[in-house]
Write an enzyme that holds these catalytic residues in place. Structure first.
Site, short mmCIF file in Angstrom:
data_model
loop_
_atom_site.label_atom_id
_atom_site.label_comp_id
_atom_site.label_asym_id
_atom_site.label_seq_id
_atom_site.Cartn_x
_atom_site.Cartn_y
_atom_site.Cartn_z
N ASP A 1 -5.02 2.13 7.09
CA ASP A 1 -5.78 2.21 8.35
C ASP A 1 -5.11 3.07 9.40
O ASP A 1 -3.92 3.40 9.31
CB ASP A 1 -5.91 0.79 8.94
CG ASP A 1 -4.58 0.29 9.50
OD1 ASP A 1 -3.57 0.34 8.76
OD2 ASP A 1 -4.54 -0.10 10.68
N ASP B 1 6.87 3.93 3.58
CA ASP B 1 7.07 5.10 4.41
C ASP B 1 8.57 5.20 4.75
O ASP B 1 9.35 5.69 3.94
CB ASP B 1 6.17 4.93 5.64
CG ASP B 1 6.13 6.12 6.57
OD1 ASP B 1 6.64 7.17 6.20
OD2 ASP B 1 5.59 5.99 7.68
N ASP C 1 0.83 -1.20 0.00
CA ASP C 1 0.00 0.00 0.00
C ASP C 1 0.87 1.26 0.00
O ASP C 1 0.73 2.13 -0.84
CB ASP C 1 -0.97 0.00 1.20
CG ASP C 1 -0.31 -0.30 2.54
OD1 ASP C 1 0.93 -0.44 2.57
OD2 ASP C 1 -1.02 -0.41 3.55
N PHE D 1 -0.43 11.76 7.28
CA PHE D 1 -0.99 10.46 7.51
C PHE D 1 -2.17 10.20 6.58
O PHE D 1 -3.10 10.99 6.51
CB PHE D 1 -1.44 10.31 8.98
CG PHE D 1 -1.76 8.89 9.32
CD1 PHE D 1 -0.74 8.00 9.61
CD2 PHE D 1 -3.07 8.44 9.31
CE1 PHE D 1 -1.03 6.66 9.89
CE2 PHE D 1 -3.37 7.11 9.58
CZ PHE D 1 -2.34 6.22 9.87
P1 IMP Z 1 7.50 1.65 6.86
O1 IMP Z 1 8.15 0.41 7.41
O2 IMP Z 1 7.80 2.84 7.72
O3 IMP Z 1 7.82 1.92 5.41
O4 IMP Z 1 5.95 1.48 7.04
C1 IMP Z 1 5.25 0.64 6.32
C2 IMP Z 1 3.84 0.40 6.81
O5 IMP Z 1 3.35 1.40 7.73
C3 IMP Z 1 2.93 0.48 5.63
O6 IMP Z 1 2.91 -0.75 4.95
C4 IMP Z 1 1.62 0.85 6.27
O7 IMP Z 1 0.98 -0.33 6.71
C5 IMP Z 1 2.01 1.70 7.43
N1 IMP Z 1 1.90 3.14 7.08
C6 IMP Z 1 2.87 4.00 6.76
N2 IMP Z 1 2.40 5.23 6.50
C7 IMP Z 1 1.05 5.14 6.62
C8 IMP Z 1 -0.03 6.09 6.46
O8 IMP Z 1 0.13 7.27 6.11
N3 IMP Z 1 -1.28 5.60 6.70
C9 IMP Z 1 -1.52 4.32 7.07
N4 IMP Z 1 -0.56 3.40 7.21
C10 IMP Z 1 0.72 3.81 7.00
MG MG Z 2 1.42 -2.23 4.92
#
Ligand code: IMP
Ligand code: MG
Length: 188
Positions: free
Chosen positions: A157, A99, A96, A150
């Site tokens: 979610d 981040d 999805d 966000f």
């Molecule tokens: P990362 O490991 O920081 O890249 O985060 C990955 C996961 O955090 C994603 O697969 C999402 O499930 C969740 N995530 C990151 N940003 C958002 C956001 O803006 N809204 C909702 N879920 C997020």
């Molecule tokens: Mg995810």
């Protein structure tokens, strides 16, 4: 929630474009490629991309959880593994949002080390690059989000709420706090 980031129409265009590009990319595979959805956030996106694929594919799912506590780098754990061996096949990982990149980095290493796929194609609906901590190569991105905000809806979610919204919204801190209050009254 008036701050719309991606409308139904924009989502339909993005998923059609990615589906067509992927179809071309996968056209010459000798073994049937596997589309892997990362649970739970990418389910809506995965299905919409799949409807635009013009090649045969297998599907599977994997689930990881990231915990961003007080440490700077989040700890990632595997919650659900694949259900079959993808060794020697091309896999399309559908996410999805990328981040910080911590979860995706973990997942890429895990898939390569454990399964030795032929190649991995990474598809992400949103590339939130302002917060990137670890390098991630996204082959197909639906959109690049420059701001650090966000997002909610279409699978994304806030503590399991909001996945059913058909569009994607950007939330102000106030809106996030309001949602948090709502969740506090419920036990999931
Ligand atoms: P990362 O490991 O920081 O890249 O985060 C990955 C996961 O955090 C994603 O697969 C999402 O499930 C969740 N995530 C990151 N940003 C958002 C956001 O803006 N809204 C909702 N879920 C997020
Ligand atoms: Mg995810």
């Amino acid at each position: 929630m008036e701050h719309l980031i991606l409308s139904k129409k924009q989502i339909a265009k993005i998923t059609a474009d990615i589906g067509h590009k992927l179809s071309k990319d996968l056209a010459k595979e000798k073994k049937i490629p596997v589309v892997i959805g990362i649970m739970k956030g990418s389910m809506n996106f995965m299905m919409d991309v799949m409807k635009n694929l013009e090649v045969d594919v297998f599907t599977d799912y994997i689930q990881v959880s990231s915990y961003n506590g007080t440490k700077t780098t989040g700890k990632v754990i595997l919650k659900r593994d694949l259900s079959f061996d993808i060794k020697g096949r091309t896999v399309v990982v559908i996410e999805d949002i990328v981040d910080t990149g911590v979860s995706m980095n973990y997942l890429m290493d895990f898939l390569k080390d454990r399964y030795h796929p032929k190649r991995i194609i990474l598809v992400a609906l949103v590339d939130k690059r302002s917060r990137r901590k670890e390098k991630v190569k996204i082959d197909y991105a639906g959109m690049i989000l420059k701001e650090d905000e966000f997002l909610l809806g279409y699978g994304l979610d806030y503590n399991e709420l909001g996945r059913n919204l058909p569009e994607i919204y950007g939330l102000t801190n106030k809106e996030v706090r309001k949602l948090a209050g709502k969740i506090n009254k419920e036990i999931i």
